[in-house]
Structure formats: structure tokens, C-alpha cells
Design a protein around this motif. Structure first.
Motif, PDB file in Angstrom:
ATOM      1  N   ALA A 144       0.797  -1.231   0.000  1.00 38.22           N
ATOM      2  CA  ALA A 144       0.000   0.000   0.000  1.00 38.22           C
ATOM      3  C   ALA A 144       0.829   1.282   0.000  1.00 38.22           C
ATOM      4  CB  ALA A 144      -0.935   0.018   1.216  1.00 38.22           C
ATOM      5  N   VAL A 145       2.114   1.217   0.326  1.00 42.71           N
ATOM      6  CA  VAL A 145       2.879   2.458   0.460  1.00 42.71           C
ATOM      7  C   VAL A 145       3.172   3.138  -0.869  1.00 42.71           C
ATOM      8  CG1 VAL A 145       3.904   1.849   2.685  1.00 42.71           C
ATOM      9  CG2 VAL A 145       5.136   1.329   0.588  1.00 42.71           C
ATOM     10  N   GLY A 146       3.175   2.403  -1.961  1.00 44.98           N
ATOM     11  CA  GLY A 146       3.342   3.029  -3.268  1.00 44.98           C
ATOM     12  C   GLY A 146       4.774   3.260  -3.703  1.00 44.98           C
ATOM     13  N   PHE A 147       5.742   2.753  -2.981  1.00 45.16           N
ATOM     14  CA  PHE A 147       7.147   2.823  -3.387  1.00 45.16           C
ATOM     15  C   PHE A 147       7.837   1.567  -2.880  1.00 45.16           C
ATOM     16  CE2 PHE A 147       6.730   5.325   0.539  1.00 45.16           C
ATOM     17  CZ  PHE A 147       7.648   4.704   1.372  1.00 45.16           C
ATOM     18  N   PRO A 148       8.987   1.200  -3.457  1.00 43.92           N
ATOM     19  CA  PRO A 148       9.684  -0.015  -3.002  1.00 43.92           C
ATOM     20  C   PRO A 148       9.982   0.054  -1.506  1.00 43.92           C
ATOM     21  CG  PRO A 148      10.676   0.804  -5.011  1.00 43.92           C
ATOM     22  CD  PRO A 148       9.698   1.857  -4.546  1.00 43.92           C
ATOM     23  N   CYS A 149       9.481  -0.931  -0.776  1.00 42.83           N
ATOM     24  CA  CYS A 149       9.580  -0.877   0.680  1.00 42.83           C
ATOM     25  C   CYS A 149       9.652  -2.282   1.268  1.00 42.83           C
ATOM     26  CB  CYS A 149       8.350  -0.151   1.222  1.00 42.83           C
ATOM     27  SG  CYS A 149       8.428   0.184   2.975  1.00 42.83           S
ATOM     28  N   GLY A 150      10.513  -2.453   2.251  1.00 41.55           N
ATOM     29  CA  GLY A 150      10.615  -3.691   3.009  1.00 41.55           C
ATOM     30  C   GLY A 150      10.435  -3.373   4.482  1.00 41.55           C
TER      31      GLY A 150
END
Length: 191
Positions: A144-150
């Protein structure tokens, strides 16, 4: 299992580095390590698993298998537990950038969060947080954050772990290595 994940991972990395320095062939995609043409094959000690071709001695295969099992166990444990996620000044989940990827910072307990705050010289600052189930962070929040995220668990501690946005950890729609995300990136650019 005699060695911990960090020790086994260190040995596997050292062996890979040694192969590169000596000019030995590196593992190259699905092939002869007990894999069929479809990429399915043996798992367990004695077989390096998908992505490895050519002969692999039993000790190396055992180390790779044990490291893989340790990672899967750590992931399953994280997914089943509530983590503490600090909030930023706007009330959103606190993230940090590393390697071109955003990382949601999560902590296994209040003591781990307190150690992190102390390492930043912010032990006297109040750190509001939310309790979020690990599976919810990986399956719902990351996409859901809309950018590459771990997710970075217990950042800065010896027992910390990073759960990157790749297939098998997050849904394919958020995985950087999913076919649909390779060309156009992951759901948008980070601003």
C-alpha cells in the motif's frame, strides 16, 4: 542445527567470495542440482536448491540448506507476531531509506525500541508506536505504500533482520523481482 544463521550466512558468503577470487564458476540458474526443466527439484541437505547448477559438495549444500531454513523460520516467526512500529511526526509509520528502498522500522519489543532510541541519542524522547502483526506489515502495508519498501526488524541490533520487497516475502504486486514490476518499477516512485 549447530550454527546460527549469521554464522552460516557468513560462511556461505565467504565461500562465494573465494570462488569469485579464484575464478571458479558461480551457480547459474536452474540446472543439474536435482532440478527438473520446470525448476522443481529436491530440497533438503545435499541439494543446494533452485538457482544452483553443477556439483556442490555436501558440506556447502548442507550450509545453504540450513541457512535457507533459518531464513524461512525467522520469516514465519516475524509473520506470526506483533511488532512495534514507531510513528513519524505526521503519525505515519516511521521509515528509513537504504539502498534505494524504503524500510519500515519495526521492533520485536519495547526493550529493542529503547535500545534503538538510545543508539540515536534519543532515549529521552517519547517514541509513540503502533503494534502491527508482521504478516499485516508484509502483506498489506508494504504493497500500500506506493514505493519499493521492506521491513527492518530490530535495526541496529545484532539479532536484527531485513525482509526485502521480493517474491516469497511480500505479495508479487509489491515484489521488486516480480516480472510485472521489473520494467516499470514497484507501484510508483518514492518522492
Amino acid at each position: 542445527m549447530g550454527s546460527g544463521f549469521d554464522e552460516v550466512w557468513g560462511e556461505v558468503r565467504a565461500e562465494a567470495t573465494e570462488r569469485v577470487v579464484k575464478g571458479a564458476a558461480a551457480p547459474q540458474g536452474p540446472g543439474s542440482a536435482g532440478l527438473s526443466a520446470a525448476g522443481e527439484g529436491h530440497s533438503g541437505p545435499g541439494h543446494a536448491g533452485p538457482g544452483f547448477a553443477g556439483p556442490v559438495d555436501d558440506m556447502s549444500a548442507q550450509a545453504v540448506w540450513e541457512a535457507r531454513e533459518a531464513v524461512l523460520e525467522r520469516l514465519a516467526d516475524f509473520r506470526s507476531r506483533a511488532a512495534l512500529v514507531p510513528l513519524d511526526s505526521a503519525g505515519g509509520l516511521w521509515t528509513a531509506d537504504f539502498g534505494g528502498v524504503g524500510w519500515i522500522c519495526a521492533f520485536s519489543d519495547e526493550a529493542a525500541l529503547a535500545r534503538f532510541a538510545e543508539s540515536r541519542g534519543e532515549e529521552s524522547v517519547e517514541w509513540p508506536y503502533r503494534r502491527v502483526l508482521g504478516s499485516r506489515l508484509l502483506d498489506e502495508v508494504v504493497p500500500a505504500v506506493g514505493f519499493p519498501c521492506g521491513v527492518a526488524l530490530d535495526a541496529g541490533s545484532p539479532g536484527g533482520a531485513m525482509f526485502p520487497p521480493v517474491k516469497g516475502i511480500v505479495p508479487d504486486r509489491a515484489a521488486l523481482d516480480a516480472d510485472e514490476n521489473r520494467a516499470g518499477g514497484h507501484g510508483g516512485e518514492r518522492s
